[in-house]
Design an enzyme around this catalytic site. Structure first.
Site, PDB file in Angstrom:
ATOM      1  N   LYS A  11     -16.426 -42.202  62.560  1.00 43.03           N
ATOM      2  CA  LYS A  11     -15.354 -41.379  63.150  1.00 43.03           C
ATOM      3  C   LYS A  11     -15.980 -40.312  64.055  1.00 43.03           C
ATOM      4  O   LYS A  11     -17.031 -40.543  64.639  1.00 43.03           O
ATOM      5  CB  LYS A  11     -14.448 -40.808  62.056  1.00 43.03           C
ATOM      6  CG  LYS A  11     -13.971 -41.909  61.087  1.00 43.03           C
ATOM      7  CD  LYS A  11     -12.898 -41.467  60.150  1.00 43.03           C
ATOM      8  CE  LYS A  11     -12.505 -42.640  59.265  1.00 43.03           C
ATOM      9  NZ  LYS A  11     -11.413 -42.341  58.337  1.00 43.03           N
ATOM     10  N   HIS A  99      -7.221 -48.733  64.442  1.00 41.77           N
ATOM     11  CA  HIS A  99      -7.395 -47.867  63.273  1.00 41.77           C
ATOM     12  C   HIS A  99      -6.159 -46.982  63.110  1.00 41.77           C
ATOM     13  O   HIS A  99      -5.569 -46.553  64.101  1.00 41.77           O
ATOM     14  CB  HIS A  99      -8.657 -47.004  63.446  1.00 41.77           C
ATOM     15  CG  HIS A  99      -9.050 -46.341  62.158  1.00 41.77           C
ATOM     16  ND1 HIS A  99      -8.431 -45.203  61.708  1.00 41.77           N
ATOM     17  CD2 HIS A  99      -9.978 -46.674  61.212  1.00 41.77           C
ATOM     18  CE1 HIS A  99      -8.959 -44.866  60.535  1.00 41.77           C
ATOM     19  NE2 HIS A  99      -9.905 -45.743  60.214  1.00 41.77           N
ATOM     20  N   GLY A 177      -9.582 -41.247  53.301  1.00 43.96           N
ATOM     21  CA  GLY A 177     -10.069 -39.868  53.234  1.00 43.96           C
ATOM     22  C   GLY A 177      -9.393 -39.019  52.168  1.00 43.96           C
ATOM     23  O   GLY A 177      -9.532 -37.803  52.150  1.00 43.96           O
ATOM     24  N   SER A 217     -11.247 -44.671  51.003  1.00 45.78           N
ATOM     25  CA  SER A 217     -11.955 -44.053  49.885  1.00 45.78           C
ATOM     26  C   SER A 217     -12.794 -45.057  49.083  1.00 45.78           C
ATOM     27  O   SER A 217     -12.912 -44.960  47.861  1.00 45.78           O
ATOM     28  CB  SER A 217     -10.979 -43.307  48.968  1.00 45.78           C
ATOM     29  OG  SER A 217     -10.320 -42.289  49.691  1.00 45.78           O
TER      30      SER A 217
END
Ligand code: 13P
Length: 256
Positions: A11, A99, A177, A217
């Protein structure tokens, strides 16, 4: 046999002086491990680092570099955009497309993603196409409908030969996240549904050959369990790909 793949999506993290030691940390860590040569390892750093990353990994077996996005236009007056041809020309072999952060913050539509997929394939880049529902859709039990729509609208125009090149990622938005990983049952159920949906359009050979990665995650403590699911072929890793040891351990966590 489907390819086993672990891709790290960095990212918008790490300045160049931070990125280089991280890349070398990952390389060092993997060199010490014998049993991961068969796993496809992909790192998607920010655009400015692509060429350096390519140069410093090009001799390593099954180690590739990806961009995190590309333009939906071929070339021309599109200030700030980066084309598929440019990405290919600096040595990247893969590109992450669709994404959820691109869909959410940059209003990318299925139509945009379709155009990007076409340009990526035209320029010999392999697209890693992301799908996934948000928490509201999951609460309403609409996740299968959402993901099928994303797949059909962005990818089902492709010929079987083109589709066979694609990698799919399932990244439920509520797990990205957040530390809230989807359960193995939820992941296996969705990956199986994606594969079955692909089969209705492209048949069992192509559906059985497409690698489907899980993202959201995914970390060292859950990757082994997730990767043991029959329809999970690896992971698309965000936060945990920014730590050399964690990322390397995720790569090592496929069942032997
Ligand atoms: P996290 O692993 O940080 O949840 O991010 C997942 C992701 O978005 C990878 O593309």
């Amino acid at each position: 046999m489907r390819k086993k793949i672990v891709a790290g999506n960095w990212k918008m993290n790490k300045t160049y002086p931070e990125a280089i030691p991280l890349l070398y940390g990952i390389k060092d860590n993997l060199f010490r491990s014998q049993n991961v040569a068969g796993v496809l390892k992909i790192i998607a750093p920010p655009y400015p680092y692509l060429h350096d990353f390519y140069e410093s990994t090009k001799g390593i077996k099954n180690f590739y570099v990806a961009a995190q996005n590309c333009s939906s236009e071929e070339s021309g007056a599109f200030t700030g955009e980066v084309s598929a041809a440019m990405i290919k020309s600096v040595g990247a072999q893969y590109v992450i497309l669709g994404h959820s952060e691109r869909r959410q913050y940059f209003n990318e539509s299925e139509q945009d993603i379709m155009k990007k997929v076409d340009l990526a394939l035209k320029h010999d880049l392999i697209p890693i196409v992301c799908t996934g529902e948000n928490s509201q859709s999951r609460k309403e039990n609409r996740q299968f409908e959402i993901v099928s729509k994303q797949l059909s609208e962005s990818l089902f125009h492709l010929s079987p030969e083109q589709f066979a090149k694609i990698i799919i990622a399932y990244e439920p938005i509520w797990a990205i996240g957040t530390g809230l990983t989807a359960t193995t049952a939820q992941v296996q159920e969705m990956h199986h549904s994606i594969r079955s949906f692909i089969e209705t359009k492209y048949g069992s050979d192509i559906a059985g050959g497409v690698s489907i990665l899980y993202g959201g995650s995914c970390n060292v403590s859950n990757s082994a369990e997730l990767f043991s699911c029959s329809d999970v072929d690896g992971g698309l890793i965000g936060g945990a790909s920014l730590k050399a040891e964690d990322f390397s351990n995720i790569i090592r966590s496929f069942p032997s």
